[in-house]
Design a protein around this motif. Structure first.
Motif, PDB file in Angstrom:
ATOM      1  N   ASN A 193       0.833  -1.221   0.000  1.00  0.00           N
ATOM      2  CA  ASN A 193       0.000   0.000   0.000  1.00  0.00           C
ATOM      3  C   ASN A 193       0.847   1.241   0.000  1.00  0.00           C
ATOM      4  O   ASN A 193       1.595   1.488   0.933  1.00  0.00           O
ATOM      5  N   LYS A 194       0.661   2.039  -1.035  1.00  0.00           N
ATOM      6  CA  LYS A 194       1.486   3.233  -1.139  1.00  0.00           C
ATOM      7  C   LYS A 194       0.682   4.492  -0.876  1.00  0.00           C
ATOM      8  O   LYS A 194      -0.507   4.554  -1.169  1.00  0.00           O
ATOM      9  N   LYS A 195       1.351   5.480  -0.305  1.00  0.00           N
ATOM     10  CA  LYS A 195       0.699   6.755  -0.056  1.00  0.00           C
ATOM     11  C   LYS A 195       1.664   7.859  -0.441  1.00  0.00           C
ATOM     12  O   LYS A 195       2.832   7.813  -0.079  1.00  0.00           O
ATOM     13  N   GLU A 196       1.136   8.835  -1.175  1.00  0.00           N
ATOM     14  CA  GLU A 196       2.000   9.911  -1.633  1.00  0.00           C
ATOM     15  C   GLU A 196       1.783  11.148  -0.776  1.00  0.00           C
ATOM     16  O   GLU A 196       0.640  11.483  -0.474  1.00  0.00           O
ATOM     17  N   ILE A 197       2.845  11.797  -0.354  1.00  0.00           N
ATOM     18  CA  ILE A 197       2.669  13.111   0.261  1.00  0.00           C
ATOM     19  C   ILE A 197       3.533  14.109  -0.502  1.00  0.00           C
ATOM     20  O   ILE A 197       4.523  13.730  -1.110  1.00  0.00           O
ATOM     21  N   LEU A 198       3.109  15.364  -0.505  1.00  0.00           N
ATOM     22  CA  LEU A 198       3.799  16.365  -1.326  1.00  0.00           C
ATOM     23  C   LEU A 198       4.676  17.264  -0.467  1.00  0.00           C
ATOM     24  O   LEU A 198       4.357  17.557   0.670  1.00  0.00           O
ATOM     25  N   TYR A 199       5.783  17.683  -1.031  1.00  0.00           N
ATOM     26  CA  TYR A 199       6.636  18.629  -0.308  1.00  0.00           C
ATOM     27  C   TYR A 199       7.455  19.462  -1.271  1.00  0.00           C
ATOM     28  O   TYR A 199       7.558  19.146  -2.454  1.00  0.00           O
ATOM     29  N   ASP A 200       8.008  20.554  -0.731  1.00  0.00           N
ATOM     30  CA  ASP A 200       8.908  21.384  -1.521  1.00  0.00           C
ATOM     31  C   ASP A 200      10.327  20.937  -1.239  1.00  0.00           C
ATOM     32  O   ASP A 200      10.745  20.924  -0.093  1.00  0.00           O
TER      33      ASP A 200
END
Ligand code: UDP
Ligand code: MG
Length: 322
Positions: A193-200
């Motif tokens: 199970n993959k989960k993406e989170i966003l960042y700079d």
């Protein structure tokens, strides 16, 4: 260490990072002290650095026993440093992070939250990349497009190695012992199970990037050759098309000769055909060579790395703690 808390390993591969390690430690320390719900282990992997990186690691460990270090016997490259770290990580989950603070440690609590919700691989995707040239961004974008079009394994775009992996992902990755590793692809290949989170993505805090275009080209070729054999397929298809064209051209020449008699001029067309076919053959010999070379390295079955020491203990001939 408290028994009933989960252990989180923060894995940091480092090569010539003397300038950033103290800063990294300060940021990680703040994070570990603030998140009391977990026990933390920081596993610093010294990938054969030529500067003071290793002595800084030893110094940090003397101050803080949450720090473990692994000293490789020479520089093996980041991909290998990561698998060495995974082999030695003790945590219930492992977070891989670059030493240069381009990956903000402050994202870790969010990763841990998703992990608690049941995700096995929480990866950080870059919204922006500061301090990188447009050429690097452009080539990396094109490369992902090409790679993705060739393989069914989904390759995550704009994602580095900064991610949280559950123990079962770690165990899966540890079973993959290929020597020319393309870890970015392996993360997808293992699934879960993959989960993406966003960042700079921040620019490097100090020190110099270890990557140059030669490394990147090599890594790109490894990426393609380790995930797909479609270039071999293309060579076969192109070979068929070219020989078909050659066959048609042959018919044309025969008919022309029958109708018009023998014609001497034809130097230009002959040269064009010879040069073109010669080029195509060389390219595809190269393609076949790439795959043959990979097979050659893998059949040697060498250990992936050697460990000089793990913390204070010297290791002898132990490439793998089993
Ligand atoms: N690194 C490593 N071995 C190498 C090259 C790099 O362990 O042979 C580590 C490096 O210390 C850093 C991470 O890999 O923690 C990413 O390297 P870098 O920041 O130089 O790459 P970039 O972010 O510029 O792509
Ligand atoms: Mg970097």
């Amino acid at each position: 260490m408290e028994e009933n808390k989960k252990l989180v390993t923060i894995l940091v591969p480092a090569y010539n990072e003397e300038a950033v390690l103290p800063m990294l430690y300060d940021r990680l320390k703040a994070l570990m002290d603030a998140n009391t719900a977990y026990n933390f282990e920081v596993l610093l992997v010294n990938d054969g650095s030529k500067d003071k990186t290793f002595s800084i690691m030893q110094e940090l460990r003397s101050k803080d026993k949450r720090i473990n270090y692994l000293n490789l016997s020479r520089n093996f490259g980041k991909e290998t440093a990561m698998i060495a770290g995974l082999d030695y990580a003790k945590g219930d989950c492992v977070i891989i992070i670059d030493a240069d603070l381009q990956d903000p440690p402050e994202l870790i609590p969010e990763m841990l939250q998703y992990w608690e919700q049941g995700y096995d691989d929480v990866y950080a995707k870059r919204k922006s990349r500061k301090g990188e040239t447009w050429l690097k961004k452009f080539t990396s974008k094109m490369y992902y497009k090409v790679l993705q079009s060739m393989t069914k394994v989904e390759i995550q775009k704009d994602t580095g190695d900064f991610r949280l992996l559950d123990r079962r992902c770690v165990e899966a990755l540890k079973q993959i012992r290929e020597s020319q590793r393309y870890t970015k692809g392996l993360f997808s290949w293992i699934g879960y199970n993959k989960k993406e989170i966003l960042y700079d993505r921040d620019p490097r805090a100090a020190g110099q990037t270890k990557w140059n275009y030669r490394n990147l080209v090599n890594l790109s070729i490894d990426g393609i050759t380790s995930f797909t054999t479609s270039p071999l397929r293309w060579s076969a298809i192109l070979g068929i098309l070219v020989s078909l064209a050659g066959f048609i051209y042959m018919l044309v020449i025969i008919i022309k000769t029958l109708v018009n008699g023998v014609e001497v001029p034809g130097y230009a067309s002959t040269m064009v055909v010879i040069l073109f076919l010669g080029g195509v053959q060389l390219i595809f010999l190269g393609v076949i060579g790439e795959y043959l070379g990979r097979a050659f390295y893998e059949t040697k079955g060498r250990p992936l790395y050697f460990i000089e020491r793990y913390n204070e203990e010297k290791e002898t001939n132990l490439s793998l703690k089993k």
